[in-house]
Design a protein around this motif. Structure first.
Motif, mmCIF file in Angstrom:
data_model
loop_
_atom_site.group_PDB
_atom_site.id
_atom_site.type_symbol
_atom_site.label_atom_id
_atom_site.label_comp_id
_atom_site.label_asym_id
_atom_site.label_seq_id
_atom_site.Cartn_x
_atom_site.Cartn_y
_atom_site.Cartn_z
ATOM 1 N N THR A 60 0.866 -1.189 0.000
ATOM 2 C CA THR A 60 0.000 0.000 0.000
ATOM 3 C C THR A 60 0.894 1.228 0.000
ATOM 4 N N ASN A 61 0.351 2.378 -0.381
ATOM 5 C CA ASN A 61 1.166 3.591 -0.326
ATOM 6 C C ASN A 61 1.378 4.019 1.121
ATOM 7 N N GLN A 62 2.585 4.524 1.372
ATOM 8 C CA GLN A 62 3.000 4.931 2.712
ATOM 9 C C GLN A 62 3.475 6.373 2.625
ATOM 10 N N GLU A 63 2.616 7.271 3.081
ATOM 11 C CA GLU A 63 2.933 8.702 2.955
ATOM 12 C C GLU A 63 3.703 9.211 4.167
ATOM 13 N N ASN A 64 4.124 10.478 4.056
ATOM 14 C CA ASN A 64 4.922 11.082 5.124
ATOM 15 C C ASN A 64 4.630 12.576 5.151
ATOM 16 N N ALA A 65 4.717 13.172 6.344
ATOM 17 C CA ALA A 65 4.490 14.613 6.483
ATOM 18 C C ALA A 65 5.446 15.392 5.580
ATOM 19 N N SER A 66 6.621 14.821 5.354
ATOM 20 C CA SER A 66 7.539 15.371 4.358
ATOM 21 C C SER A 66 7.187 14.654 3.043
ATOM 22 N N TYR A 67 6.328 15.259 2.254
ATOM 23 C CA TYR A 67 5.658 14.566 1.143
ATOM 24 C C TYR A 67 6.540 13.694 0.242
ATOM 25 N N PRO A 68 7.708 14.189 -0.202
ATOM 26 C CA PRO A 68 8.480 13.354 -1.146
ATOM 27 C C PRO A 68 8.997 12.053 -0.545
ATOM 28 N N VAL A 69 8.925 11.936 0.769
ATOM 29 C CA VAL A 69 9.393 10.717 1.432
ATOM 30 C C VAL A 69 8.421 9.546 1.198
ATOM 31 N N GLY A 70 7.195 9.862 0.882
ATOM 32 C CA GLY A 70 6.176 8.827 0.683
ATOM 33 C C GLY A 70 6.557 7.836 -0.411
ATOM 34 N N ILE A 71 6.045 6.607 -0.275
ATOM 35 C CA ILE A 71 6.341 5.549 -1.256
ATOM 36 C C ILE A 71 5.029 4.999 -1.812
ATOM 37 N N CYS A 72 5.025 4.724 -3.100
ATOM 38 C CA CYS A 72 3.835 4.166 -3.750
ATOM 39 C C CYS A 72 3.637 2.695 -3.373
ATOM 40 N N ALA A 73 2.402 2.261 -3.502
ATOM 41 C CA ALA A 73 2.029 0.880 -3.180
ATOM 42 C C ALA A 73 2.839 -0.141 -3.977
ATOM 43 N N GLU A 74 3.058 0.161 -5.253
ATOM 44 C CA GLU A 74 3.749 -0.798 -6.125
ATOM 45 C C GLU A 74 5.171 -1.046 -5.656
ATOM 46 N N ARG A 75 5.870 0.019 -5.259
ATOM 47 C CA ARG A 75 7.263 -0.152 -4.835
ATOM 48 C C ARG A 75 7.345 -0.749 -3.431
ATOM 49 N N VAL A 76 6.341 -0.471 -2.594
ATOM 50 C CA VAL A 76 6.298 -1.146 -1.282
ATOM 51 C C VAL A 76 6.139 -2.646 -1.522
ATOM 52 N N LEU A 77 5.257 -2.990 -2.464
ATOM 53 C CA LEU A 77 5.052 -4.413 -2.793
ATOM 54 C C LEU A 77 6.335 -5.055 -3.307
ATOM 55 N N LEU A 78 7.017 -4.378 -4.230
ATOM 56 C CA LEU A 78 8.222 -4.978 -4.822
ATOM 57 C C LEU A 78 9.332 -5.155 -3.778
ATOM 58 N N ALA A 79 9.410 -4.218 -2.834
ATOM 59 C CA ALA A 79 10.417 -4.356 -1.766
ATOM 60 C C ALA A 79 10.092 -5.576 -0.907
ATOM 61 N N SER A 80 8.809 -5.753 -0.593
ATOM 62 C CA SER A 80 8.403 -6.940 0.181
ATOM 63 C C SER A 80 8.668 -8.213 -0.608
ATOM 64 N N ALA A 81 8.388 -8.143 -1.906
ATOM 65 C CA ALA A 81 8.587 -9.323 -2.765
ATOM 66 C C ALA A 81 10.043 -9.760 -2.724
ATOM 67 N N SER A 82 10.943 -8.789 -2.795
ATOM 68 C CA SER A 82 12.376 -9.105 -2.793
ATOM 69 C C SER A 82 12.806 -9.750 -1.489
ATOM 70 N N MET A 83 12.171 -9.333 -0.404
ATOM 71 C CA MET A 83 12.522 -9.893 0.902
ATOM 72 C C MET A 83 11.923 -11.278 1.104
ATOM 73 N N LEU A 84 10.725 -11.464 0.601
ATOM 74 C CA LEU A 84 10.032 -12.746 0.799
ATOM 75 C C LEU A 84 10.606 -13.860 -0.059
ATOM 76 N N GLN A 85 10.885 -13.523 -1.321
ATOM 77 C CA GLN A 85 11.241 -14.539 -2.317
ATOM 78 C C GLN A 85 12.285 -13.938 -3.257
ATOM 79 N N THR A 86 13.531 -14.136 -2.954
ATOM 80 C CA THR A 86 14.567 -13.534 -3.788
ATOM 81 C C THR A 86 14.481 -14.045 -5.219
ATOM 82 N N ASP A 87 14.328 -13.118 -6.143
ATOM 83 C CA ASP A 87 14.323 -13.413 -7.578
ATOM 84 C C ASP A 87 13.192 -14.319 -8.061
ATOM 85 N N GLU A 88 12.145 -14.472 -7.278
ATOM 86 C CA GLU A 88 10.984 -15.244 -7.747
ATOM 87 C C GLU A 88 10.146 -14.348 -8.667
#
Ligand code: THU
Length: 162
Positions: A60-88
């Motif tokens: 999901t998207n993760q925003e921050n009071a300092s707006y540019p710090v926020g991350i989109c849902a897609e990149r949060v997902l891909l970061a989790s994907a890399s941690m869960l299953q390397t190169d799957e």
């Protein structure tokens, strides 16, 4: 010499026209919007993805009071994907959103922002497999794209650095 670039995509009236696997992934993306942290935009984005091996991963998207710090849902997902299953490889990613500020609902598809397109393309390259994208709001029309990198023609990638 003039050249042209185009790509095809599918469009459906609603998720009832999708196969069972795609429809349920989109339902999960819609449900995942509830977990967004988006107090500044009130634009809740949820993504759900299916690995080749059947496992699922969400973002999901993760925003921050300092707006540019926020991350989109897609990149949060891909970061989790890399941690869960390397190169799957990821077979399919469904992306939905709930725009709490919009009167009339979130009934039309959105597509990933430019920065996410770059990350999605890199994930495809890294896993040597294209990733299907299913795009829809909380209801209504659905767009299916066969490969995320189709959204980023003329992209910069590892090949460019050789
Ligand atoms: N956002 C995403 O999470 N994914 C997208 O594809 C588009 C935009 C987020 C970023 C920000 O938190 C909010 O949506 C409004 O731009």
């Amino acid at each position: 010499m003039k050249k042209q670039h185009s790509f095809g995509f599918e469009i459906y009236n609603d998720i009832s026209e999708l196969n069972k696997e795609d429809a349920s992934l989109m339902e999960e993306a819609r449900k995942t919007t509830q977990k967004a942290y988006a107090p500044y935009s009130n634009f809740l984005v949820g993504a759900a993805a299916l690995f080749n091996n059947g496992q699922k991963v969400f973002g999901t998207n993760q925003e921050n009071a300092s707006y540019p710090v926020g991350i989109c849902a897609e990149r949060v997902l891909l970061a989790s994907a890399s941690m869960l299953q390397t190169d799957e490889p990821i077979k399919t990613m469904a992306i939905s959103y709930n725009n709490l500020s919009r009167v009339g609902g979130s009934d039309r598809p959105i597509s990933p922002c430019g920065m996410c397109r770059q990350s999605l393309a890199e994930y495809e390259e890294r896993t040597s497999q294209s990733m299907r994208l299913i795009l829809s709001g909380m209801e209504g029309k659905v767009i299916v794209i066969e490969s995320a990198s189709q959204l980023l023609p003329f992209s910069f990638g590892s090949e460019s650095m050789k």
